[in-house]
Write a protein that holds these residues in place. Sequence first.
Motif, PDB file in Angstrom:
ATOM      1  N   ASP A  81      58.367  66.443  12.054  1.00 45.55           N
ATOM      2  CA  ASP A  81      58.638  67.288  13.218  1.00 45.55           C
ATOM      3  C   ASP A  81      57.399  67.510  14.058  1.00 45.55           C
ATOM      4  O   ASP A  81      57.458  67.572  15.271  1.00 45.55           O
ATOM      5  CB  ASP A  81      59.151  68.667  12.774  1.00 45.55           C
ATOM      6  N   ARG A  82      56.283  67.710  13.358  1.00 47.09           N
ATOM      7  CA  ARG A  82      55.068  68.087  14.071  1.00 47.09           C
ATOM      8  C   ARG A  82      53.855  67.343  13.530  1.00 47.09           C
ATOM      9  O   ARG A  82      53.638  67.322  12.315  1.00 47.09           O
ATOM     10  CB  ARG A  82      54.796  69.578  13.873  1.00 47.09           C
ATOM     11  N   PRO A  83      53.054  66.783  14.413  1.00 49.59           N
ATOM     12  CA  PRO A  83      51.801  66.181  13.955  1.00 49.59           C
ATOM     13  C   PRO A  83      50.858  67.285  13.457  1.00 49.59           C
ATOM     14  O   PRO A  83      51.038  68.449  13.792  1.00 49.59           O
ATOM     15  CB  PRO A  83      51.232  65.529  15.204  1.00 49.59           C
ATOM     16  N   ALA A  84      49.898  66.894  12.655  1.00 51.77           N
ATOM     17  CA  ALA A  84      48.932  67.868  12.128  1.00 51.77           C
ATOM     18  C   ALA A  84      47.531  67.291  12.250  1.00 51.77           C
ATOM     19  O   ALA A  84      47.355  66.079  12.384  1.00 51.77           O
ATOM     20  CB  ALA A  84      49.249  68.162  10.665  1.00 51.77           C
ATOM     21  N   ILE A  85      46.551  68.180  12.221  1.00 52.86           N
ATOM     22  CA  ILE A  85      45.151  67.753  12.266  1.00 52.86           C
ATOM     23  C   ILE A  85      44.571  67.889  10.863  1.00 52.86           C
ATOM     24  O   ILE A  85      44.627  68.963  10.266  1.00 52.86           O
ATOM     25  CB  ILE A  85      44.348  68.620  13.260  1.00 52.86           C
ATOM     26  N   ALA A  86      44.036  66.774  10.342  1.00 49.56           N
ATOM     27  CA  ALA A  86      43.484  66.777   8.980  1.00 49.56           C
ATOM     28  C   ALA A  86      42.001  66.467   9.016  1.00 49.56           C
ATOM     29  O   ALA A  86      41.552  65.638   9.805  1.00 49.56           O
ATOM     30  CB  ALA A  86      44.200  65.742   8.132  1.00 49.56           C
ATOM     31  N   PHE A  87      41.271  67.124   8.141  1.00 54.00           N
ATOM     32  CA  PHE A  87      39.820  67.043   8.205  1.00 54.00           C
ATOM     33  C   PHE A  87      39.247  67.200   6.804  1.00 54.00           C
ATOM     34  O   PHE A  87      39.797  67.957   5.998  1.00 54.00           O
ATOM     35  CB  PHE A  87      39.343  68.190   9.113  1.00 54.00           C
ATOM     36  N   GLY A  88      38.170  66.500   6.505  1.00 56.16           N
ATOM     37  CA  GLY A  88      37.549  66.599   5.188  1.00 56.16           C
ATOM     38  C   GLY A  88      36.378  67.562   5.202  1.00 56.16           C
ATOM     39  O   GLY A  88      35.491  67.458   6.032  1.00 56.16           O
ATOM     40  N   LEU A  89      36.393  68.529   4.288  1.00 55.63           N
ATOM     41  CA  LEU A  89      35.297  69.512   4.187  1.00 55.63           C
ATOM     42  C   LEU A  89      34.508  69.243   2.911  1.00 55.63           C
ATOM     43  O   LEU A  89      35.095  68.914   1.880  1.00 55.63           O
ATOM     44  CB  LEU A  89      35.888  70.919   4.144  1.00 55.63           C
ATOM     45  N   PRO A  90      33.186  69.392   2.956  1.00 55.93           N
ATOM     46  CA  PRO A  90      32.373  69.110   1.767  1.00 55.93           C
ATOM     47  C   PRO A  90      32.723  70.060   0.632  1.00 55.93           C
ATOM     48  O   PRO A  90      33.012  71.229   0.871  1.00 55.93           O
ATOM     49  CB  PRO A  90      30.943  69.372   2.240  1.00 55.93           C
ATOM     50  N   ALA A 142      31.838  71.352  -3.685  1.00 55.44           N
ATOM     51  CA  ALA A 142      30.743  71.480  -4.658  1.00 55.44           C
ATOM     52  C   ALA A 142      30.676  70.282  -5.593  1.00 55.44           C
ATOM     53  O   ALA A 142      29.651  70.049  -6.247  1.00 55.44           O
ATOM     54  CB  ALA A 142      30.907  72.773  -5.462  1.00 55.44           C
ATOM     55  N   LYS A 143      31.741  69.497  -5.681  1.00 54.18           N
ATOM     56  CA  LYS A 143      31.726  68.309  -6.532  1.00 54.18           C
ATOM     57  C   LYS A 143      31.017  67.130  -5.856  1.00 54.18           C
ATOM     58  O   LYS A 143      30.919  66.051  -6.431  1.00 54.18           O
ATOM     59  CB  LYS A 143      33.156  67.916  -6.894  1.00 54.18           C
ATOM     60  N   GLY A 144      30.574  67.337  -4.617  1.00 52.23           N
ATOM     61  CA  GLY A 144      29.876  66.269  -3.909  1.00 52.23           C
ATOM     62  C   GLY A 144      30.826  65.381  -3.119  1.00 52.23           C
ATOM     63  O   GLY A 144      30.405  64.460  -2.418  1.00 52.23           O
ATOM     64  N   GLY A 145      32.111  65.646  -3.222  1.00 51.11           N
ATOM     65  CA  GLY A 145      33.089  64.884  -2.443  1.00 51.11           C
ATOM     66  C   GLY A 145      33.560  65.704  -1.264  1.00 51.11           C
ATOM     67  O   GLY A 145      32.828  66.559  -0.775  1.00 51.11           O
ATOM     68  N   ASP A 146      34.769  65.436  -0.796  1.00 53.42           N
ATOM     69  CA  ASP A 146      35.294  66.302   0.239  1.00 53.42           C
ATOM     70  C   ASP A 146      36.757  66.623  -0.003  1.00 53.42           C
ATOM     71  O   ASP A 146      37.469  65.892  -0.664  1.00 53.42           O
ATOM     72  CB  ASP A 146      35.064  65.719   1.639  1.00 53.42           C
ATOM     73  N   THR A 147      37.145  67.784   0.500  1.00 48.80           N
ATOM     74  CA  THR A 147      38.506  68.268   0.359  1.00 48.80           C
ATOM     75  C   THR A 147      39.176  68.126   1.717  1.00 48.80           C
ATOM     76  O   THR A 147      38.662  68.624   2.710  1.00 48.80           O
ATOM     77  CB  THR A 147      38.499  69.760  -0.043  1.00 48.80           C
ATOM     78  N   THR A 148      40.290  67.422   1.753  1.00 50.65           N
ATOM     79  CA  THR A 148      40.996  67.230   3.015  1.00 50.65           C
ATOM     80  C   THR A 148      41.929  68.410   3.255  1.00 50.65           C
ATOM     81  O   THR A 148      42.711  68.778   2.390  1.00 50.65           O
ATOM     82  CB  THR A 148      41.792  65.913   2.984  1.00 50.65           C
ATOM     83  N   MET A 149      41.803  68.994   4.439  1.00 50.17           N
ATOM     84  CA  MET A 149      42.580  70.185   4.735  1.00 50.17           C
ATOM     85  C   MET A 149      43.451  69.901   5.955  1.00 50.17           C
ATOM     86  O   MET A 149      42.991  69.290   6.910  1.00 50.17           O
ATOM     87  CB  MET A 149      41.589  71.308   5.036  1.00 50.17           C
ATOM     88  N   LEU A 150      44.694  70.337   5.897  1.00 49.97           N
ATOM     89  CA  LEU A 150      45.556  70.254   7.066  1.00 49.97           C
ATOM     90  C   LEU A 150      46.648  71.306   6.962  1.00 49.97           C
ATOM     91  O   LEU A 150      46.966  71.690   5.853  1.00 49.97           O
ATOM     92  CB  LEU A 150      46.148  68.850   7.249  1.00 49.97           C
ATOM     93  N   ASP A 151      47.133  71.847   8.059  1.00 51.99           N
ATOM     94  CA  ASP A 151      46.779  71.595   9.425  1.00 51.99           C
ATOM     95  C   ASP A 151      45.611  72.504   9.843  1.00 51.99           C
ATOM     96  O   ASP A 151      45.511  73.635   9.370  1.00 51.99           O
ATOM     97  CB  ASP A 151      48.017  71.865  10.275  1.00 51.99           C
ATOM     98  N   LEU A 152      44.810  72.014  10.785  1.00 51.22           N
ATOM     99  CA  LEU A 152      43.652  72.808  11.186  1.00 51.22           C
ATOM    100  C   LEU A 152      43.781  73.392  12.585  1.00 51.22           C
ATOM    101  O   LEU A 152      42.788  73.781  13.179  1.00 51.22           O
ATOM    102  CB  LEU A 152      42.390  71.965  11.067  1.00 51.22           C
ATOM    103  N   GLY A 153      44.990  73.453  13.105  1.00 47.07           N
ATOM    104  CA  GLY A 153      45.118  74.146  14.381  1.00 47.07           C
ATOM    105  C   GLY A 153      46.140  73.578  15.339  1.00 47.07           C
ATOM    106  O   GLY A 153      46.304  74.099  16.436  1.00 47.07           O
ATOM    107  N   ALA A 154      46.848  72.517  14.939  1.00 48.20           N
ATOM    108  CA  ALA A 154      47.833  71.965  15.866  1.00 48.20           C
ATOM    109  C   ALA A 154      49.103  72.808  15.875  1.00 48.20           C
ATOM    110  O   ALA A 154      49.806  72.862  16.873  1.00 48.20           O
ATOM    111  CB  ALA A 154      48.156  70.522  15.490  1.00 48.20           C
ATOM    112  N   ASN A 155      49.409  73.468  14.752  1.00 44.60           N
ATOM    113  CA  ASN A 155      50.662  74.204  14.638  1.00 44.60           C
ATOM    114  C   ASN A 155      50.455  75.608  14.119  1.00 44.60           C
ATOM    115  O   ASN A 155      49.891  75.789  13.047  1.00 44.60           O
ATOM    116  CB  ASN A 155      51.578  73.502  13.623  1.00 44.60           C
TER     117      ASN A 155
END
Lengths: 346, 346
Positions: free
Chosen positions: B117-126, B128-141
């Motif tokens: 139904d709706r697109p989302a914005i996904a983004f990787g945040l650093p 503590a494990k040295g990798g990144d955590t992908t988070m969505l949605d970050l503001g499209a909806n």
Amino acid sequence: MITLAVDCMGGDHGPRVTLAACRQFLDSHSDAHLLLVGKPDELGAFRHERASIVAASEVVGMDDPVEVALRKKKDSSMRVAIAQVKDGAASAAVSAGNTGALMAISRYLLKTLDGIDRPAIAFGLPNAKGGDTTMLDLGANVDCTAEHLLQFAVMGSALVAALKNDEAPSVGLLNIGEELIKGSEVIKRAGELLRTAGEAKALNFYGNVEGDDIFKGTVDIVVCDGFVGNVALKSTEGVASMISGILKQEFKRNIFTKIAAIISYPVLTALMKRVDHRRYNGAALLGLRGLVFKSHGSADAIAFEHALNRAYDAARNNLLDRVRSRIAVAAPLLLAAQTEQETSAP
Amino acid sequence: MITLAVDCMGGDHGPRVTLAACRQFLDSHSDAHLLLVGKPDELGAFRHERASIVAASEVVGMDDPVEVALRKKKDSSMRVAIAQVKDGAASAAVSAGNTGALMAISRYLLKTLDGIDRPAIAFGLPNAKGGDTTMLDLGANVDCTAEHLLQFAVMGSALVAALKNDEAPSVGLLNIGEELIKGSEVIKRAGELLRTAGEAKALNFYGNVEGDDIFKGTVDIVVCDGFVGNVALKSTEGVASMISGILKQEFKRNIFTKIAAIISYPVLTALMKRVDHRRYNGAALLGLRGLVFKSHGSADAIAFEHALNRAYDAARNNLLDRVRSRIAVAAPLLLAAQTEQETSAP
């Protein structure tokens, strides 16, 4: 004389921490009296001329469901402490016990103030200006209406006015970037209500703020629903603890970085002091017919003492009367908002 | 050969930054071709055998309202770049232009995928494990339903699978502390939908997570509505920048702390590298019939190159097909969720 009722059994550490904090607190507040609530055999050794023990036979566990705390443990130290406020024996209660139980029991015993639908949890977070930004709600209410957010703004203004002697603290409404869809329908309507309240001089409304404004110190008070507030609080705790973890790791990497750590000690100490969460301990449960303060469950004696200080300051500066009188000023607006909502409801 | 369309005019710095990043990117990706979209007189000096210029006479300003970007500036570099994806000339588009306009134009030109139904914005945040955590949605909806959150989980899983070669990345639902009321009705229902999807092996559902789990790296993907996601992102940027500000201030305090800063240089550099937002640049606009990546508006050449890398990796690893096939697997669940919602609606 200001009397506080202290739930000495609550929190992760119980009397070991709470009693140490109480002694410190009494030594630095000569006009304070404490009611130490808990199991007499665990508190009995504490002697102070301005402290008395109030017996309670049960303890609300950190994992106890709200129903258990509220309905089964009727002689818990948490409940007895709040009852002291209800009965007028104490001006405020302080507990490090579980938040859900504390809110439920406080609400049950004290009831909410006229004009307030829901109590809120308010807390001061450190900001880049060296002061703190008071944020509410931090988790007592999910699914807030615009009217609730207006009530939070009124209560938050009273809290900051009482604790900081600033009669017109600025209020920001937490929203998201202007380049995107500007907030939900609830937020848009809350913005309108707050603007109206600002124009009527019922509060000092700054406008919308974003997440980073909390730490920039753009406004004195940031208003949001409990879900958003709780996520923002926990996220920032998460990133702060990640950064301090990386710093520790990197300073321990080899002999040179270890030397660097020693040389940088004053800097790191200054940093820790500025962002030390212990200094910011003591959340206010606002909107009740009595003052209740919540300490972090893992608080040590220094942190718990900060929560006691906050409760003391609030009682001393008549927070309850201030909340009441601000609600009275805002009452026509709150009422208009509610009526409008009811008539516009489907 | 992977072809990317680059909006060279977007962002705070325009061609000065985007072209420098494009050159770096081309030098390190021998099978990449770039379509440099923008005003020919500003891009004409750029020469590379695997780059060609696509003319666009207009530029979407960082402050342009969405309507202006969408309806008035039909020959903007942003729109022409996205059109390259629509026409099949490029596998992905990258822009540092304003997010609202980018989302609106992408949605208008590319349309959403079936089942979304709706697109989302996904983004990787650093984390503590040295990798990144992908988070969505970050503001499209804002105002998401439980079904939207399920769709975000499916799309996020496809993104992480494509970028990290992990076929069963774990998904957490962002919620608030268990001691309080556990989330809103929408969140509770989203939890049920995600659990069902997990049991059906449509995704790897971990359960609820809290704000601090984003930075602990508890799960690979954190799902939330755009309002909460945007506040969490901005709040953590705020606290990180406050901490780095205090560190700078304290290290500059006097001659001793200045020496400490010099000695601590390797540690501070390591810290900055671990949390350098430039490394995490490049948000994916998911749920569209084409790949679009958004760079931070203030990105420098290094950061913009990271966004190009991310778009390249996504295109190379067939992100679009992966999203499509995951939606196909989850389709019965998504449909069931929608039907259930419709029949239960008043």
